[in-house]
Structure formats: structure tokens, C-alpha cells
Motif scaffolding. Structure first.
Motif, short mmCIF file in Angstrom:
data_model
loop_
_atom_site.label_atom_id
_atom_site.label_comp_id
_atom_site.label_asym_id
_atom_site.label_seq_id
_atom_site.Cartn_x
_atom_site.Cartn_y
_atom_site.Cartn_z
N LEU A 103 -35.72 -18.47 -45.98
CA LEU A 103 -35.60 -17.01 -46.11
C LEU A 103 -36.28 -16.27 -44.95
CD1 LEU A 103 -36.07 -16.56 -49.98
CD2 LEU A 103 -33.95 -16.42 -48.64
N PRO A 104 -37.51 -16.65 -44.53
CA PRO A 104 -38.09 -15.99 -43.35
C PRO A 104 -37.25 -16.19 -42.09
CG PRO A 104 -39.77 -17.20 -44.54
CD PRO A 104 -38.47 -17.59 -45.15
N GLY A 105 -36.55 -17.33 -42.01
CA GLY A 105 -35.67 -17.56 -40.86
C GLY A 105 -34.55 -16.53 -40.83
N ILE A 106 -33.99 -16.22 -42.00
CA ILE A 106 -32.93 -15.20 -42.07
C ILE A 106 -33.48 -13.83 -41.70
CG2 ILE A 106 -31.31 -14.05 -43.63
CD1 ILE A 106 -31.09 -16.70 -45.16
N VAL A 107 -34.72 -13.57 -42.14
CA VAL A 107 -35.37 -12.29 -41.78
C VAL A 107 -35.54 -12.21 -40.26
CG1 VAL A 107 -37.50 -10.94 -41.96
CG2 VAL A 107 -36.55 -12.06 -43.99
N CYS A 108 -35.89 -13.33 -39.63
CA CYS A 108 -36.02 -13.35 -38.16
C CYS A 108 -34.70 -13.00 -37.48
CB CYS A 108 -36.47 -14.73 -37.69
SG CYS A 108 -38.23 -15.04 -37.90
N VAL A 109 -33.59 -13.51 -38.02
CA VAL A 109 -32.27 -13.20 -37.47
C VAL A 109 -31.99 -11.71 -37.59
CG1 VAL A 109 -29.78 -13.50 -37.83
CG2 VAL A 109 -31.28 -15.48 -37.83
N LEU A 110 -32.32 -11.15 -38.75
CA LEU A 110 -32.09 -9.72 -38.96
C LEU A 110 -32.90 -8.88 -37.98
CD1 LEU A 110 -30.61 -7.64 -40.70
CD2 LEU A 110 -32.55 -7.70 -42.28
N PHE A 111 -34.17 -9.24 -37.80
CA PHE A 111 -35.01 -8.50 -36.86
C PHE A 111 -34.60 -8.75 -35.42
CE2 PHE A 111 -37.91 -7.95 -40.48
CZ PHE A 111 -38.26 -6.62 -40.30
N PHE A 112 -34.05 -9.92 -35.15
CA PHE A 112 -33.50 -10.20 -33.82
C PHE A 112 -32.37 -9.21 -33.49
CE2 PHE A 112 -29.82 -12.39 -31.80
CZ PHE A 112 -30.31 -12.49 -30.51
N ILE A 113 -31.47 -9.02 -34.44
CA ILE A 113 -30.36 -8.06 -34.23
C ILE A 113 -30.90 -6.65 -34.08
CG2 ILE A 113 -28.28 -7.07 -35.25
CD1 ILE A 113 -27.86 -9.78 -36.68
N LEU A 114 -31.83 -6.29 -34.96
CA LEU A 114 -32.36 -4.92 -34.94
C LEU A 114 -33.24 -4.67 -33.72
CD1 LEU A 114 -33.18 -4.41 -38.73
CD2 LEU A 114 -31.16 -3.67 -37.46
N GLY A 115 -33.73 -5.75 -33.09
CA GLY A 115 -34.49 -5.58 -31.85
C GLY A 115 -33.67 -4.90 -30.78
N GLU A 116 -32.39 -5.26 -30.70
CA GLU A 116 -31.52 -4.59 -29.74
C GLU A 116 -31.33 -3.12 -30.12
OE1 GLU A 116 -27.75 -6.32 -27.86
OE2 GLU A 116 -26.95 -4.79 -29.22
N SER A 117 -31.30 -2.84 -31.43
CA SER A 117 -31.15 -1.46 -31.89
C SER A 117 -32.31 -0.60 -31.39
CB SER A 117 -31.10 -1.41 -33.42
OG SER A 117 -30.16 -2.32 -33.93
N VAL A 118 -33.52 -1.16 -31.42
CA VAL A 118 -34.70 -0.44 -30.94
C VAL A 118 -34.54 -0.12 -29.46
CG1 VAL A 118 -37.18 -0.63 -30.52
CG2 VAL A 118 -36.22 -1.47 -32.67
N VAL A 119 -34.07 -1.10 -28.68
CA VAL A 119 -33.88 -0.91 -27.24
C VAL A 119 -32.83 0.16 -26.97
CG1 VAL A 119 -33.08 -2.00 -25.11
CG2 VAL A 119 -34.62 -3.24 -26.64
#
Length: 347
Positions: free
Chosen positions: A48-64
Motif C-alpha cells: 500500500l505505501p508503494g501505491i502511495v509513492c506512485v500517486l505522489f510521484f504523479i502529483l510531483g509533476e503537478s507541483v512543478v
């Protein structure tokens, strides 16, 4: 049949073909039922934390994207920047060399009435930084040769050097597009003339127009690099964190089997080198090469029995769950952005 429709069909066929070959190469000679049993035994509390990492990985681009948009004076909601990222990652995941992501992001931004001149500059900076982070990580590991990482890379060093070389060339070309467009134009036009004389290139005029559009797109970001150096540094650091979040997925897959002994930085470094090798190859999501490199590089880390289940969990989270989440949100984005556009025109 329209050309765009035919292209979609060909991309789909290619994706399915690569997926089929990947399955065959990975499971050839393996006991499929036994592998699935081992996967089922993995601790979901680490998955489950791995899936959270994927979600934050995608949203990291959103921040940029959100940050750069506001630096350029284009007000946009953060929630819409998230939609742009989901769209980009979905189309990048299903097209060779991730070529389909940015064009679809530009289309989505146009629905939000963001000028193409702004969206292309933002996405150019995102692309350069995204690739540059991978180059910096790859070069650092190959120069420092950390003992907890480098020995695992030696059996596949040829493909890693190839991938690193291609990434360096690509980043160099992008930076030349930004800072020396006239030089790139001169070289590219000479190449187009040679291809035309050899009767390899059809419609050189169209290619010249495409070249000018690309030059304009990337050269437009030069002012941002010169005037907002602190912004570029911050974007680089955010992107570095974004990349590392995705690489953390392999560590969670490792720990899901109760394994220990290899540190988080070591596993991040090994996974980073897989991305270095696979990133520039013309395969959707690095499919096929990523799986097989994982099996070779991580065999000692996971052990012979668990390396295949570990790869299935790691790639299942980092690529296939990313693909599924992005697909769902891309469909949602279509309705949300269209509805917003209709509301705007009704005002």
C-alpha cells in the motif's frame, strides 16, 4: 480511415505485442502457480505505501507544473495541474519513448484556455528537468561506483552505458534547443537536405515546419532559465524527490517479503539504473527491458526464488498501477475539463 485513428490502432497493437513478448520472456520455464502463491504471501502493509509513492510521484509533476505556471503569470488550479499530470503519464505509458504524453497535455491545457506559448514552455522545462535528474543520478553512480550498487550492474553494464549515453545525448540536444537554436537549426536542416537527396525523407517542407515549431517551443524557455535560476533549481530538487519516490517502490516490494540486509539508498540506486537503461528505448513504459533487467540486477538482492515475485510486485505497482490510476483519471479529466469549458462559454 483517418491517419490519427490508424496511429492509435498501431500503437495499441504494438503495446499488446510488447506486453505479450514481455510475459513470455519473464515466465518462460517458470512455475506460474508457485510464483503467484509467493506474490499472494507478500505483506500488503508494504504494498500500500508503494501505491502511495506512485500517486505522489504523479502529483510531483503537478507541483512543478503549478509552480511554473504561476511563475509565468498563468493562473491555474492545482487540481487541474493534477489532471494534466495524470493525462501525461497515461499517454506516456502507452506510447513508444513516452512520446504521446506532452501533446495530450497541451490539448488539455488548451481546454483550460492556457496559451500554447505558456504550456509548451512549461512542459519543455518539465521534460528537460525530468531527463536531467536521471542523467545526474546515472553519471554519479557510474563515476562514484558505490560498492553496494556497482557490482550488481556489471553483468548488464553494456545496456546501462547505452541508456546513459542516449539520455545524455537527448538532454544535450534539449539544452541546445533552449540556448542555441540557430546551431540546431543549421545541423537539422543540413540533415534534412541529405535525407531528401537520398530519397529517404518525404515531404521535407513539413518536417522543416515541425522543426521550427520545436525550436520555438524550447527556445521560449530560455528566458525562464536565465531569469529564474532559483526556480529551476527548486524544480530540479522537486523532480529528484519525485523520481526517488517511484524508485522507493522496489524497496517496499523487497520489504513485503520480510527481506532485509540491503538499504533503501542501495535499492533506489539500483532501480534508478534500470530507469537509466530503459528510459530512452522505444518501448511503452520501458516494458520488457525493465522486467528483464530487474531479474538480472536484483537476483542476489531478492534471492533466486523471490526475484520474479518481487519484480511482479515492483513493476505491478510502479508501472501497471500507475497506468491504471492514470487511465481512470484521464477519463475523469476529459469530463471535468469539458464541463469547465462549457461553463466558461455560458458566462
Amino acid at each position: 480511415m483517418k491517419k490519427s485513428g490508424l496511429k492509435k490502432i498501431l500503437n495499441t497493437v504494438f503495446l499488446l505485442l510488447v506486453f505479450s513478448v514481455t510475459l513470455w520472456s519473464v515466465f518462460r520455464g517458470e512455475n506460474f502457480r508457485q510464483v503467484l502463491t509467493l506474490v499472494e504471501d507478500a505483506n500488503i502493509l508494504y504494498i500500500l505505501p508503494g501505491i502511495v509513492c506512485v500517486l505522489f510521484f504523479i502529483l510531483g509533476e503537478s507541483v512543478v507544473i503549478f509552480y511554473l505556471m504561476h511563475v509565468l503569470g498563468s493562473g491555474v488550479r492545482f487540481s487541474h495541474c493534477c489532471l494534466y499530470s495524470f493525462i501525461g503519464f497515461f499517454y506516456s505509458s502507452i506510447t513508444p519513448s513516452a512520446s504521446g504524453g506532452q501533446p495530450m497535455q497541451v490539448v488539455a491545457m488548451r481546454k483550460d484556455r492556457i496559451p500554447v506559448a505558456v504550456s509548451t514552455v512549461v512542459l519543455a522545462i518539465v521534460t528537460i528537468t525530468y531527463k536531467l535528474v536521471l542523467v545526474v543520478l546515472g553519471v554519479a553512480i557510474m563515476l562514484i561506483r558505490p560498492p553496494q550498487i556497482f557490482p550488481f550492474l556489471e553483468p548488464v553494464s553494456a545496456i546501462i552505458y547505452l541508456g546513459l549515453g542516449l539520455n545524455i545525448i537527448f538532454v544535450t540536444v534539449l539544452l541546445l534547443l533552449v540556448f542555441h537554436p540557430d546551431f540546431v537549426r543549421l545541423i537539422a536542416q543540413a540533415l534534412l537536405r541529405v535525407l531528401k537527396r537520398l530519397h529517404i525523407l518525404r515531404n521535407p517542407e513539413k518536417r522543416s515546419e515541425q522543426l521550427e515549431r520545436i525550436l520555438k517551443q524550447y527556445h521560449g524557455s530560455a528566458a525562464v532559465y536565465r531569469e529564474h535560476k532559483h526556480v529551476i533549481l527548486q524544480v530540479f530538487l522537486i523532480t529528484l524527490l519525485q523520481r526517488c519516490l517511484l524508485f522507493c517502490v522496489t524497496w517496499f516490494a523487497y520489504r513485503s517479503f520480510g527481506l532485509s540486509g540491503y538499504s533503501l539508498p542501495a535499492i533506489i540506486g539500483l532501480q534508478a539504473m534500470i530507469s537509466v537503461a530503459a528510459d530512452m528505448l522505444p518501448l511503452p513504459g520501458g516494458m520488457g527491458i525493465s522486467e528483464n533487467l530487474f531479474l538480472q540486477i536484483f537476483e542476489t538482492v531478492f534471492g533466486n526464488e523471490l526475484v520474479l515475485p518481487g519484480m511482479l510486485i515492483s513493476r505491478g505497482i510502479s508501472y501497471y498501477s500507475q497506468l491504471l490510476i492514470s487511465a481512470v483519471m484521464t477519463v475523469a479529466a476529459h469530463f471535468i475539463l469539458v464541463e469547465e469549458k462549457v461553463r466558461f462559454h455560458k458566462r
